[in-house]
Scaffold this motif. Structure first.
Motif, short mmCIF file in Angstrom:
data_model
loop_
_atom_site.label_atom_id
_atom_site.label_comp_id
_atom_site.label_asym_id
_atom_site.label_seq_id
_atom_site.Cartn_x
_atom_site.Cartn_y
_atom_site.Cartn_z
N SER A 175 89.11 57.37 30.74
CA SER A 175 90.13 56.74 30.30
C SER A 175 89.83 55.61 32.06
O SER A 175 89.81 56.75 32.56
N HIS A 180 97.64 50.44 30.28
CA HIS A 180 96.39 49.24 31.13
C HIS A 180 97.21 47.69 30.57
O HIS A 180 95.58 47.31 30.75
N PHE A 221 85.94 55.05 25.32
CA PHE A 221 87.29 55.45 26.53
C PHE A 221 88.32 54.97 25.33
O PHE A 221 88.13 54.15 24.50
N ARG A 222 89.39 55.31 26.31
CA ARG A 222 90.36 55.00 25.44
C ARG A 222 91.91 53.83 27.01
O ARG A 222 91.44 54.14 27.68
N LEU A 223 92.11 53.16 25.75
CA LEU A 223 93.28 52.42 26.96
C LEU A 223 94.72 52.24 26.60
O LEU A 223 94.68 52.96 24.96
N ARG A 224 95.59 52.57 27.38
CA ARG A 224 97.09 52.99 27.12
C ARG A 224 97.86 51.74 26.69
O ARG A 224 97.70 50.52 28.19
N ASN A 234 97.98 53.94 21.65
CA ASN A 234 95.92 54.42 22.55
C ASN A 234 95.35 53.50 21.92
O ASN A 234 95.49 52.96 20.36
#
Length: 373
Positions: free
Chosen positions: A3, A12, A40-43, A49
């Protein structure tokens, strides 16, 4: 899961709201892929998430496990607004919903909306609209014979969709009437939507852009209703238009035909116009392929001929050009689902209720195609 560095509290969101990201979200995500890998991870505050994926096997897993009622995260904004702020107009959310209503409406409309004859019924009308488009292009191109076609192709899209769905001309190619206003409304709503769709639904009503967004959608809906009402009034037993078939299938009192007509215009003007623009761009950039397509048209239709259902079915190269253009430059930057069951993507366990986004650059990935561009 990898991330990028996040802001406190807002995660994000600042990155996603940047103009450069909003204008080219697929490329922004591709940049993060170079840094973080194929998943990938975005918050996002209030939304949790969001996982971004690229690999075809992960995309297949996501869509194979979407269940009977797929949940599309980007529909949540429209659904929330229609159900809480526009109940006087939208008694049904149509296909822009994430529950059993979506399934029931799709069951009612899919045969008439998806069958080729729904468009072929209006083939002569669309050919006339295309002829007007060509005449306008000849008239408005500059002294060097150059034209940036996106605006005039939006006009073509509005006229074509109005003809197919509403059974009428909207005046867009002549710069008059409701067609021009619908194009402007569509531009405004899509611009505002990009600011709203990342917000938690419960905070929508507090964002200053939301009230303006609702006003634009209401005006667009009211214009469409005017034409749908006229189409229903003049509908005869032999009318095979999309609206006529939906009215016969759903009943005269049903709101589904109106909702489908309004949504088709609101979404279709941009997507159809953009895809037509991309196709013409790709043909201009590949004059040898343009010549092959021209020869196919001359051989099957003829320089002075008219497009028919039979001729269209024989134009294999035209279909190939359209398909390849959509692969290289899709009309949307991607699509997503909210998981309804746990699954493994990219070696990571993804829990129920996670928003997963498929980035559009997968279709031009050198890992998937030998010559992607």
């Amino acid at each position: 899961m990898p991330s990028p560095i996040a802001w406190p509290l807002v995660g994000h969101l600042p990155f996603l709201l940047k103009k450069s990201t909003q204008d080219n979200m697929d490329q922004a995500f591709e940049g993060l892929r170079d840094e973080l890998g194929d998943i990938f991870r975005l918050r996002l505050p209030g939304l949790g998430n969001m996982v971004v994926i690229f690999k075809p096997e992960d995309i297949k897993t996501l869509y194979s496990n979407e269940g009977k009622f797929p949940i599309v995260p980007t529909f949540q904004i429209f659904e929330k607004i229609k159900k809480t702020m526009m109940t006087d107009r939208y008694t049904s959310c149509g296909l822009v919903s994430n529950n059993e209503e979506w399934y029931n409406v799709r069951h009612l409309v899919q045969q008439d909306m998806m069958r080729p004859k729904s468009a072929l019924y209006f083939l002569s009308d669309i050919e006339a609209i295309a002829s007007e488009l060509v005449e306008k292009i000849v008239k408005i191109k500059d002294d060097d014979g150059i034209l940036e076609p996106s605006e005039v192709l939006r006009e073509f899209a509005a006229e074509s969709i109005g003809s197919v769905f509403l059974g009428t001309r909207l005046g867009a190619l002549h710069g008059e009437g409701d067609g021009t206003r619908l194009i402007e409304l569509q531009k405004q709503t899509m611009s505002l939507y990009m600011k709203l769709f990342l917000l938690p639904p419960r905070l929508l009503q507090y964002h200053p852009a939301c009230k303006t967004f609702v006003a634009y959608v209401e005006e667009s809906f009211d214009i469409c209703k005017k034409y749908v009402d006229k189409a229903v009034q003049r509908m005869g037993p032999d009318d095979d238009s999309v609206i006529a078939r939906l009215v016969r299938k759903c009943g005269a009192a049903s709101s589904v035909p109106l909702v489908m007509g309004a949504d088709a215009l609101m979404v279709g003007i941009d997507s159809t116009g953009s895809q037509a623009t991309f196709l013409l761009y790709h043909l201009a950039a590949n004059p040898d392929k343009q010549e092959l397509l021209y020869q196919e048209i001359c051989d099957i239709v003829g320089p002075q001929g008219h497009l028919t259902e039979s001729a269209l079915s024989k134009m294999k190269y035209l279909k190939a050009c359209q398909t390849e253009s959509q692969r290289i430059l899709p009309a949307t930057f991607g699509s997503g689902r909210c998981t309804t069951q746990a699954m493994v993507l990219g070696g990571y366990e993804i829990p129920v209720g996670t928003s997963v986004f498929r980035n559009g650059t997968s279709s031009i990935d050198a890992n998937n195609f030998q010559k992607p561009e």
